[in-house]
Motif scaffolding. Structure first.
Motif, short mmCIF file in Angstrom:
data_model
loop_
_atom_site.label_atom_id
_atom_site.label_comp_id
_atom_site.label_asym_id
_atom_site.label_seq_id
_atom_site.Cartn_x
_atom_site.Cartn_y
_atom_site.Cartn_z
N ASP A 108 1.16 -1.35 -0.01
CA ASP A 108 -0.42 -0.36 0.16
C ASP A 108 0.84 1.22 -0.14
OD1 ASP A 108 -2.69 -1.58 0.30
OD2 ASP A 108 -2.49 -1.46 2.16
N LEU A 109 2.13 1.50 0.53
CA LEU A 109 3.03 2.08 1.02
C LEU A 109 4.07 1.88 -0.51
CD1 LEU A 109 4.49 1.40 4.25
CD2 LEU A 109 2.41 3.34 3.31
N LEU A 110 4.15 1.65 -1.56
CA LEU A 110 4.50 1.44 -2.87
C LEU A 110 3.77 3.21 -3.75
CD1 LEU A 110 5.51 -1.63 -3.90
CD2 LEU A 110 6.37 -0.25 -2.03
N VAL A 111 4.94 4.11 -3.72
CA VAL A 111 4.47 4.92 -4.64
C VAL A 111 5.31 5.38 -5.93
CG1 VAL A 111 4.36 7.47 -4.45
CG2 VAL A 111 3.50 6.15 -2.46
N PRO A 112 5.07 4.81 -7.14
CA PRO A 112 6.26 5.47 -8.17
C PRO A 112 6.44 6.62 -8.50
CG PRO A 112 3.82 3.97 -8.63
CD PRO A 112 3.39 4.63 -7.68
N VAL A 113 8.08 6.98 -8.76
CA VAL A 113 8.19 8.19 -8.65
C VAL A 113 8.74 8.04 -9.90
CG1 VAL A 113 10.19 9.59 -8.47
CG2 VAL A 113 9.69 8.11 -6.24
N PRO A 114 7.78 9.44 -11.17
CA PRO A 114 7.95 9.46 -12.28
C PRO A 114 9.41 9.86 -12.71
CG PRO A 114 6.33 10.80 -11.64
CD PRO A 114 6.99 9.99 -10.48
N VAL A 115 10.46 8.97 -13.20
CA VAL A 115 11.52 9.77 -13.81
C VAL A 115 12.58 9.02 -15.09
CG1 VAL A 115 11.93 7.36 -12.44
CG2 VAL A 115 14.22 8.85 -12.54
N SER A 116 13.54 9.69 -15.71
CA SER A 116 13.68 9.72 -17.04
C SER A 116 15.47 8.35 -16.82
CB SER A 116 13.89 10.69 -17.98
OG SER A 116 12.22 11.06 -18.19
N THR A 117 15.28 7.52 -16.94
CA THR A 117 16.58 7.12 -16.40
C THR A 117 17.91 7.35 -17.74
OG1 THR A 117 15.32 5.28 -18.32
CG2 THR A 117 15.77 4.87 -15.90
N ILE A 118 19.05 7.19 -17.65
CA ILE A 118 19.39 7.30 -18.72
C ILE A 118 20.33 6.04 -19.97
CG2 ILE A 118 21.81 8.52 -18.67
CD1 ILE A 118 21.68 10.62 -16.27
N HIS A 119 19.84 6.35 -20.69
CA HIS A 119 20.09 5.02 -21.85
C HIS A 119 21.69 4.74 -21.79
CE1 HIS A 119 16.50 3.03 -21.85
NE2 HIS A 119 15.44 4.42 -21.51
N VAL A 120 22.83 3.87 -22.16
CA VAL A 120 24.22 3.81 -22.25
C VAL A 120 24.07 2.71 -23.48
CG1 VAL A 120 26.54 4.20 -22.16
CG2 VAL A 120 24.91 5.31 -20.33
N PRO A 121 23.45 3.30 -25.04
CA PRO A 121 23.32 1.49 -25.23
C PRO A 121 24.72 0.77 -25.60
CG PRO A 121 22.11 3.52 -26.59
CD PRO A 121 22.83 3.85 -25.58
N THR A 122 25.15 -0.31 -25.61
CA THR A 122 26.40 -0.72 -25.44
C THR A 122 27.07 -0.69 -26.79
OG1 THR A 122 24.95 -2.90 -25.96
CG2 THR A 122 25.66 -2.28 -23.31
N VAL A 123 28.18 -1.05 -26.89
CA VAL A 123 28.84 -1.16 -27.92
C VAL A 123 29.46 -1.84 -29.08
CG1 VAL A 123 28.54 1.48 -28.51
CG2 VAL A 123 30.44 -0.39 -27.54
N SER A 124 29.97 -2.23 -30.08
CA SER A 124 30.49 -3.55 -30.38
C SER A 124 32.28 -3.44 -30.12
CB SER A 124 30.32 -4.22 -32.01
OG SER A 124 31.38 -2.61 -32.13
N LYS A 125 32.58 -4.66 -30.24
CA LYS A 125 34.27 -4.59 -29.81
C LYS A 125 34.84 -3.74 -30.33
CE LYS A 125 38.41 -8.32 -29.70
NZ LYS A 125 38.24 -9.28 -29.84
N ARG A 126 35.06 -3.14 -31.35
CA ARG A 126 35.69 -2.15 -32.57
C ARG A 126 35.53 -1.07 -31.94
NH1 ARG A 126 32.68 -0.75 -38.22
NH2 ARG A 126 31.06 -0.59 -37.68
N LEU A 127 34.45 -1.01 -31.07
CA LEU A 127 33.77 0.82 -30.29
C LEU A 127 34.50 0.83 -28.64
CD1 LEU A 127 31.41 1.91 -32.15
CD2 LEU A 127 33.98 2.48 -32.75
N SER A 128 34.84 -0.77 -28.23
CA SER A 128 34.47 -0.74 -26.63
C SER A 128 36.20 0.03 -26.64
CB SER A 128 35.12 -2.51 -26.86
OG SER A 128 36.65 -2.51 -27.30
N LEU A 129 36.98 0.32 -27.33
CA LEU A 129 37.96 0.99 -26.15
C LEU A 129 37.97 2.52 -26.15
CD1 LEU A 129 41.23 1.27 -25.94
CD2 LEU A 129 41.97 1.43 -27.83
N ILE A 130 37.23 3.54 -26.90
CA ILE A 130 36.77 4.04 -26.92
C ILE A 130 35.42 4.36 -25.67
CG2 ILE A 130 35.33 5.97 -27.70
CD1 ILE A 130 36.06 4.93 -30.71
#
Length: 224
Positions: A108-130
């Motif tokens: 009964d006490l669970l009240v959602p908080v509107p929040v925007s998450t921050i997404h960092v899409p993963t990259v392939s091996k060729r971009l992994s060093l960066i």
């Protein structure tokens, strides 16, 4: 949990409610990261693959539920009463009858908080060093031409690769990396001006503008 410790990718057959009584947790679900000080907790639906780490030395509590609540990961505000209930339910010797009653009150006490998450899409091996270099030092301001000399590719090739793999330009992707790195610092109470410098912004106003553009709120309000 000491700072930097992670529970690797896993899922639960029941819903999980994750909260830090002290410190800060980071829960990663897909490309989204949720940074949770004691004022927030996260409802993680059953069957959702996730990993959980300590953004600072933390005391983590988890409660597991059956039944239905939310089908998506949901951030919840944690006030004094909910915090006490979570710690009450952490007693593994608690008999089943009072546990059921306490869990009903907790729901009964669970009240959602509107929040925007921050997404960092993963990259392939060729971009992994960066990706690794910017994760280690978000303030690194090298452009794609400089990165290209490091990894042996033209700036145009790297630009196309970032759009193809992440759906973002390199600049937009780096902004996400920087803002994600800022969350544990902000949650720890570090001044915005200091955080801005740590993650690569020349001025606090530039950092605040980027933060607001992505999350629809200011750094100061994000954890309030």
């Amino acid at each position: 949990m000491p700072k930097g410790e992670w529970f690797d990718w896993h899922l639960h057959p029941q819903h999980q409610f994750a909260w830090a009584a002290e410190g800060m947790l980071t829960v990663q679900i897909g490309d989204a990261a949720y940074v949770l000080p004691p004022s927030r907790a996260l409802w993680i639906p059953a069957g959702i693959l996730h990993r959980t780490g300590a953004a600072s030395t933390s005391s983590m509590h988890s409660i597991y539920f059956g039944g239905r609540q939310w089908v998506e990961p949901t951030v919840v505000a944690v006030g004094p009463l909910l915090a006490e209930l979570i710690q009450y339910l952490a007693d593994l010797t608690l008999p089943s009858a009072p546990r059921r009653r306490a869990e009903a009150v907790l729901r009964d006490l669970l009240v959602p908080v509107p929040v925007s998450t921050i997404h960092v899409p993963t990259v392939s091996k060729r971009l992994s060093l960066i990706a690794q270099a910017l994760t280690d030092d978000p303030a690194d301001d090298r452009d794609l031409a400089a990165w290209g000399r490091l990894v042996g590719a033209s700036s145009r090739t790297l630009a196309r690769a970032f759009v193809a793999e992440t759906g973002m330009t390199f600049g937009a992707w780096r902004t996400q990396v920087r803002l994600l790195a800022s969350l544990p610092l902000l949650a720890a109470g570090m001044p915005v001006a200091t955080v801005a410098r740590r993650v690569g912004y020349a001025t606090p106003s530039a950092f605040v503008a980027a933060f607001r553009r992505v999350t629809d709120t200011t750094p100061g309000a994000y954890f309030s």
